[in-house]
Motif scaffolding. Structure first.
Motif, PDB file in Angstrom:
ATOM      1  N   TYR A  76     -38.623 -43.493 -16.644  1.00  0.00           N
ATOM      2  CA  TYR A  76     -37.284 -43.934 -15.517  1.00  0.00           C
ATOM      3  C   TYR A  76     -37.589 -43.134 -14.531  1.00  0.00           C
ATOM      4  O   TYR A  76     -37.599 -43.620 -13.184  1.00  0.00           O
ATOM      5  N   HIS A  77     -37.719 -41.819 -14.123  1.00  0.00           N
ATOM      6  CA  HIS A  77     -37.857 -41.002 -13.165  1.00  0.00           C
ATOM      7  C   HIS A  77     -39.110 -41.549 -12.200  1.00  0.00           C
ATOM      8  O   HIS A  77     -39.170 -41.216 -11.191  1.00  0.00           O
ATOM      9  N   GLU A  78     -40.178 -41.661 -13.089  1.00  0.00           N
ATOM     10  CA  GLU A  78     -41.221 -41.950 -12.027  1.00  0.00           C
ATOM     11  C   GLU A  78     -41.101 -43.317 -11.490  1.00  0.00           C
ATOM     12  O   GLU A  78     -41.544 -43.437 -10.367  1.00  0.00           O
ATOM     13  N   LEU A  79     -40.706 -44.127 -12.184  1.00  0.00           N
ATOM     14  CA  LEU A  79     -40.331 -45.616 -11.442  1.00  0.00           C
ATOM     15  C   LEU A  79     -39.310 -45.447 -10.357  1.00  0.00           C
ATOM     16  O   LEU A  79     -39.514 -46.158  -9.357  1.00  0.00           O
ATOM     17  N   MET A  80     -38.270 -44.616 -10.432  1.00  0.00           N
ATOM     18  CA  MET A  80     -37.381 -44.655  -9.489  1.00  0.00           C
ATOM     19  C   MET A  80     -37.825 -43.818  -8.138  1.00  0.00           C
ATOM     20  O   MET A  80     -37.279 -43.649  -7.092  1.00  0.00           O
ATOM     21  N   ASN A  81     -39.254 -43.318  -8.356  1.00  0.00           N
ATOM     22  CA  ASN A  81     -39.823 -42.627  -7.079  1.00  0.00           C
ATOM     23  C   ASN A  81     -40.838 -43.664  -6.421  1.00  0.00           C
ATOM     24  O   ASN A  81     -41.516 -43.359  -5.463  1.00  0.00           O
ATOM     25  N   LEU A  82     -40.884 -44.804  -6.976  1.00  0.00           N
ATOM     26  CA  LEU A  82     -41.872 -45.973  -6.465  1.00  0.00           C
ATOM     27  C   LEU A  82     -41.166 -46.532  -5.391  1.00  0.00           C
ATOM     28  O   LEU A  82     -40.109 -46.580  -4.989  1.00  0.00           O
ATOM     29  N   PRO A  83     -41.925 -46.786  -4.029  1.00  0.00           N
ATOM     30  CA  PRO A  83     -41.495 -47.532  -3.297  1.00  0.00           C
ATOM     31  C   PRO A  83     -40.779 -48.727  -3.650  1.00  0.00           C
ATOM     32  O   PRO A  83     -39.975 -48.878  -2.596  1.00  0.00           O
ATOM     33  N   ILE A  84     -41.097 -49.240  -4.359  1.00  0.00           N
ATOM     34  CA  ILE A  84     -40.473 -50.621  -4.690  1.00  0.00           C
ATOM     35  C   ILE A  84     -38.809 -50.231  -5.233  1.00  0.00           C
ATOM     36  O   ILE A  84     -38.013 -51.226  -4.917  1.00  0.00           O
ATOM     37  N   ALA A  85     -38.679 -48.840  -5.435  1.00  0.00           N
ATOM     38  CA  ALA A  85     -37.217 -48.659  -5.928  1.00  0.00           C
ATOM     39  C   ALA A  85     -36.553 -48.050  -4.614  1.00  0.00           C
ATOM     40  O   ALA A  85     -36.073 -46.975  -4.447  1.00  0.00           O
ATOM     41  N   ASN A  86     -36.363 -49.118  -3.653  1.00  0.00           N
ATOM     42  CA  ASN A  86     -35.722 -48.669  -2.501  1.00  0.00           C
ATOM     43  C   ASN A  86     -34.387 -49.524  -2.405  1.00  0.00           C
ATOM     44  O   ASN A  86     -33.670 -49.868  -3.684  1.00  0.00           O
ATOM     45  N   TYR A  87     -33.654 -49.028  -1.312  1.00  0.00           N
ATOM     46  CA  TYR A  87     -31.981 -49.379  -1.754  1.00  0.00           C
ATOM     47  C   TYR A  87     -31.785 -50.840  -0.970  1.00  0.00           C
ATOM     48  O   TYR A  87     -30.506 -51.210  -1.247  1.00  0.00           O
ATOM     49  N   ASN A  88     -32.579 -51.606  -0.690  1.00  0.00           N
ATOM     50  CA  ASN A  88     -32.387 -52.929  -0.496  1.00  0.00           C
ATOM     51  C   ASN A  88     -32.373 -54.022  -1.522  1.00  0.00           C
ATOM     52  O   ASN A  88     -33.612 -54.260  -1.963  1.00  0.00           O
ATOM     53  N   ASN A  89     -31.293 -54.082  -1.945  1.00  0.00           N
ATOM     54  CA  ASN A  89     -31.298 -54.948  -3.280  1.00  0.00           C
ATOM     55  C   ASN A  89     -30.285 -56.294  -2.890  1.00  0.00           C
ATOM     56  O   ASN A  89     -29.107 -55.644  -2.533  1.00  0.00           O
ATOM     57  N   LYS A  90     -30.563 -57.211  -3.034  1.00  0.00           N
ATOM     58  CA  LYS A  90     -29.852 -58.245  -2.759  1.00  0.00           C
ATOM     59  C   LYS A  90     -28.934 -58.719  -4.149  1.00  0.00           C
ATOM     60  O   LYS A  90     -29.610 -59.057  -5.233  1.00  0.00           O
ATOM     61  N   CYS A  91     -27.636 -58.783  -3.944  1.00  0.00           N
ATOM     62  CA  CYS A  91     -26.884 -58.878  -5.490  1.00  0.00           C
ATOM     63  C   CYS A  91     -26.992 -60.348  -5.882  1.00  0.00           C
ATOM     64  O   CYS A  91     -26.677 -61.267  -4.857  1.00  0.00           O
ATOM     65  N   GLU A  92     -27.196 -60.618  -6.874  1.00  0.00           N
ATOM     66  CA  GLU A  92     -27.233 -61.967  -7.520  1.00  0.00           C
ATOM     67  C   GLU A  92     -25.933 -62.671  -7.239  1.00  0.00           C
ATOM     68  O   GLU A  92     -24.904 -62.018  -7.747  1.00  0.00           O
ATOM     69  N   VAL A  93     -25.752 -63.788  -6.727  1.00  0.00           N
ATOM     70  CA  VAL A  93     -24.272 -64.402  -6.736  1.00  0.00           C
ATOM     71  C   VAL A  93     -23.980 -65.067  -8.116  1.00  0.00           C
ATOM     72  O   VAL A  93     -24.997 -65.950  -8.423  1.00  0.00           O
ATOM     73  N   MET A  94     -23.175 -64.858  -8.869  1.00  0.00           N
ATOM     74  CA  MET A  94     -22.893 -65.333 -10.307  1.00  0.00           C
ATOM     75  C   MET A  94     -21.750 -66.138 -10.303  1.00  0.00           C
ATOM     76  O   MET A  94     -20.824 -65.986  -9.523  1.00  0.00           O
ATOM     77  N   ASP A  95     -21.873 -67.306 -10.980  1.00  0.00           N
ATOM     78  CA  ASP A  95     -20.831 -68.309 -11.430  1.00  0.00           C
ATOM     79  C   ASP A  95     -19.789 -67.347 -12.238  1.00  0.00           C
ATOM     80  O   ASP A  95     -20.342 -66.469 -13.083  1.00  0.00           O
ATOM     81  N   SER A  96     -18.544 -67.509 -11.818  1.00  0.00           N
ATOM     82  CA  SER A  96     -17.535 -66.797 -12.619  1.00  0.00           C
ATOM     83  C   SER A  96     -17.686 -66.817 -14.099  1.00  0.00           C
ATOM     84  O   SER A  96     -17.586 -65.973 -14.920  1.00  0.00           O
TER      85      SER A  96
END
Ligand code: WT7
Length: 630
Positions: free
Chosen positions: A234-254
């Motif tokens: 986990y800690h290695e993955l969280m250091n990858l460039p892909i692990a950035n703060y830009n994340n679009k939240c999925e719009v879910m049906d109720s």
């Protein structure tokens, strides 16, 4: 009730408690909710964020598959995090954590939001998309919260397996949910020892071949096996460039699924109880606000495990929806000494403490001195959940821990209900051992065998007659079972599986389960799981398990086994069988007692008559045994 006075042992709320409470007049709230039930829940839903407003509050066109806030678009993780970081809560602590070994950390709403976004990106990069199942198997550490929220954020369905479960329980749940990703920690600290969660997971994965990625959180740091191409830190993955703060939240049906959580039922394998984004969010948010009376300045501690519904609803989702500060402790309540909890309350200034009667009884037996040594004056509200709290434990909690100023919220609910159902609020007069009355607007009843309401004071089946927003939507993979298990015994009403009685003041008193579910230290186990673990041992031909009242645990498991030919009865074999159950199901399922039998009492159709075994064990009359085979 005589002259407005309630009967029995009653604890009336103080002026101070009432004047500080969010709800000061329970009757008025109950009346409002009863008069306009949908309006009540709709008003509550309005306090949360919706990308698109719902068309209908309650859709009962496909009973008992009720739907809530249909047409609405939202995301519970967005409501837990994003909405707060644009307010004064941005830098407020969302989580405070203490490890059993003394490690500790805190996380603000802003940080939790960012960590969740990062991990959500990792999950997406591994191909996890809306509707995919992800199994989570960890101890009580902050990463479990991040993992759950990250799944919710991208619309994946999380399936958390309690860290006290073992190989077969984990395997069965991975297999049934068809999870391609497993998030696990290397280990967990419990009573000074390390539970080797990753090793257990490796063994479970040998039995289930579907998992493609295993993401491993380093907690305990011992050597673990990492399978190349499958396992990643986990800690290695969280250091990858892909692990950035830009994340679009999925719009879910109720009504889109949020999570599944396996729980023991009457027969067979555990059932995957499914909850959704919309209704579950509204139900947990509202009950937390009114029952725990949460305030922005509070430090709130739910001492349950995130791996059970209590943790899902009231460690993770409801506190965050309310913008509260939630405290989580990793370890055992008596480790290294029986003052550990009280030390924590003092150290962190906990205001609200929610726990299980079994823990209260366990601490009570060490006497008052352990608690009296600590300043517990920060506490203003206490909560109990999981099994009936015996009045003696209630009074101890009230006096010694609450110093006679903290109301105790004895909350009755279930994995299936998702939220509190029978519960007081701080302004409600309390009676030790009773959860008082149903939450405003919800109608419960107690029925006899024929489905007729019983008389005051008589025992019967506890049922719910009104749908509620956080209700179970379906059993994942097996919708028919929802109808059979809950809605068939008494048509049109929800059957809880509990027996209860109601006193002359309309207060409910839970007696216990009436099905083959055993509550051991508040943990829910099925006789079927224990029995199938026993028969998976080469020495066992047949097995039966029952629950027997136990002073500390509420119930203890007693098992009866018939051995296969060629196996001899011995103390050593009994120990081996206990270890086997610990290894397959988990330590909580280990029977207190195992007895060898030549035969088991069965009906002519071959069903084991557990009540006969139970009667024999308790030295009681077995009742009607006319259907007994021999
Ligand atoms: C069963 C549900 C939902 C919280 C944790 C348990 C028993 C739960 C109480 C209470 C008496 C209680 C019931 C119920 N139970 N809370 N306050 N008083 N009994 O969830 O594992 O789904 O178990 O726990 O028997 O049916 P669960």
């Amino acid at each position: 009730m005589i002259d407005g006075k309630l009967s029995g042992e009653v604890y009336y709320p103080s002026e101070e408690v009432i004047s500080n409470a969010n709800i000061k007049d329970w009757d008025a709230l109950n009346k409002a909710a009863t008069d306009d039930y949908e309006g009540f829940w709709s008003n509550e839903a309005d306090n949360l964020h919706w990308f698109l407003k719902w068309d209908k509050v309650l859709d009962d066109s496909e009973k008992p598959f009720y739907k809530w806030f249909t047409g609405g678009k939202t995301n519970i993780a967005h409501n837990c995090l994003d909405v707060h970081i644009n307010t004064h809560r941005k830098n407020k602590l969302a989580l405070i954590w203490e490890g059993e070994n003394g490690d500790h950390s805190t996380m603000s709403y802003f940080r939790l939001y960012k960590e969740t976004c990062k991990f959500a990106n990792i999950l997406r990069s591994l191909g996890v998309t809306k509707g995919d199942r992800v199994t989570i198997y960890m101890g009580r550490i902050p990463e479990i919260v991040i993992a759950m929220l990250a799944c919710a954020r991208i619309g994946a369905i999380h399936s958390v397996v309690y860290g006290g479960f073992s190989v077969e329980s984990l395997h069965e749940r991975i297999e049934d949910s068809q999870s391609k990703v497993l998030i696990v920690s290397d280990g967990a600290y419990q009573r000074g020892k390390i539970i080797p969660l990753k090793n257990i997971a490796d063994e479970a994965l040998q039995r289930a071949g579907i998992v493609e990625h295993v993401l491993v959180v380093k907690r305990t740091g011992q050597e673990v096996y990492m399978e190349s191409g499958r396992d990643m830190w986990y800690h290695e993955l969280m250091n990858l460039p892909i692990a950035n703060y830009n994340n679009k939240c999925e719009v879910m049906d109720s009504e889109d699924p949020l999570f599944i959580l396996y729980t023991s039922g009457t027969t067979g394998k555990p059932k995957a109880i499914l909850h959704t984004h919309g209704g579950y969010m509204v139900g947990t948010y509202t009950t937390m606000k009114y029952v725990f009376d949460i305030k922005d300045s509070d430090r709130y501690w739910c001492a349950a495990d995130p791996g059970w519904i209590t943790g899902h609803s009231y460690i993770v989702y409801a506190p965050l929806l309310n913008g509260a500060t939630s405290f989580m402790y990793e370890g055992a309540h008596t480790y290294p000494y029986p003052n550990r909890w009280w030390q924590i309350v003092e150290k962190y200034g906990i205001n609200i403490l929610y726990m299980a009667p079994t823990a209260i009884r366990g601490l009570m037996r060490f006497g008052d001195a352990w608690a009296n040594r600590h300043d517990l004056s920060s506490l203003r509200l206490l909560g109990s959940v999981g099994e009936p709290i015996n009045p003696e434990a209630w009074r101890w909690l009230y006096k010694v821990i609450g110093r006679e100023k903290c109301p105790i919220m004895d909350t009755w609910w279930q994995t299936e209900t998702g939220m509190f159902i029978i519960t007081p609020m701080p302004c409600v007069p309390l009676k030790p051992g009773s959860g008082t009355k149903p939450f405003p607007g919800i109608e419960a009843d107690i029925l006899d065998e024929e489905g007729k309401p019983v008389k005051t004071g008589e025992e019967g089946y506890l049922v719910l007659k009104t749908p509620w927003p956080a209700m179970v939507r379906t059993i994942y993979n097996d919708p028919q079972r929802l109808v059979e298990q809950y809605w068939s015994r008494f048509p049109g009403v929800y059957m809880t599986g509990d027996s209860a009685r109601r006193d002359e003041d309309g207060y409910y008193w839970i007696i216990g389960r009436v099905d083959d579910v055993i509550k051991v230290s508040g943990y829910r186990l099925g006789t079927a799981e224990i029995e199938s673990a026993l028969v998976s041992h080469p020495a066992v031909a047949e097995a039966a398990a029952i629950g027997i009242p136990h002073e500390l645990k509420g119930n203890a498991i007693h098992a009866f086994v018939i051995l296969r030919q060629g196996f001899a009865r011995s103390e050593k074999l009994i120990e081996e069988l206990k270890l086997h159950i610990g290894h397959e199901v988990g330590p909580i399922a280990k029977p207190e007692k195992i007895e060898f039998m030549d035969t088991l009492p069965k009906t002519r159709s071959g069903k084991i008559m557990r009540r006969v075994l139970k009667a024999k064990e308790l030295g009681l009359d077995p009742g009607n045994i006319s259907t007994l085979e021999e």
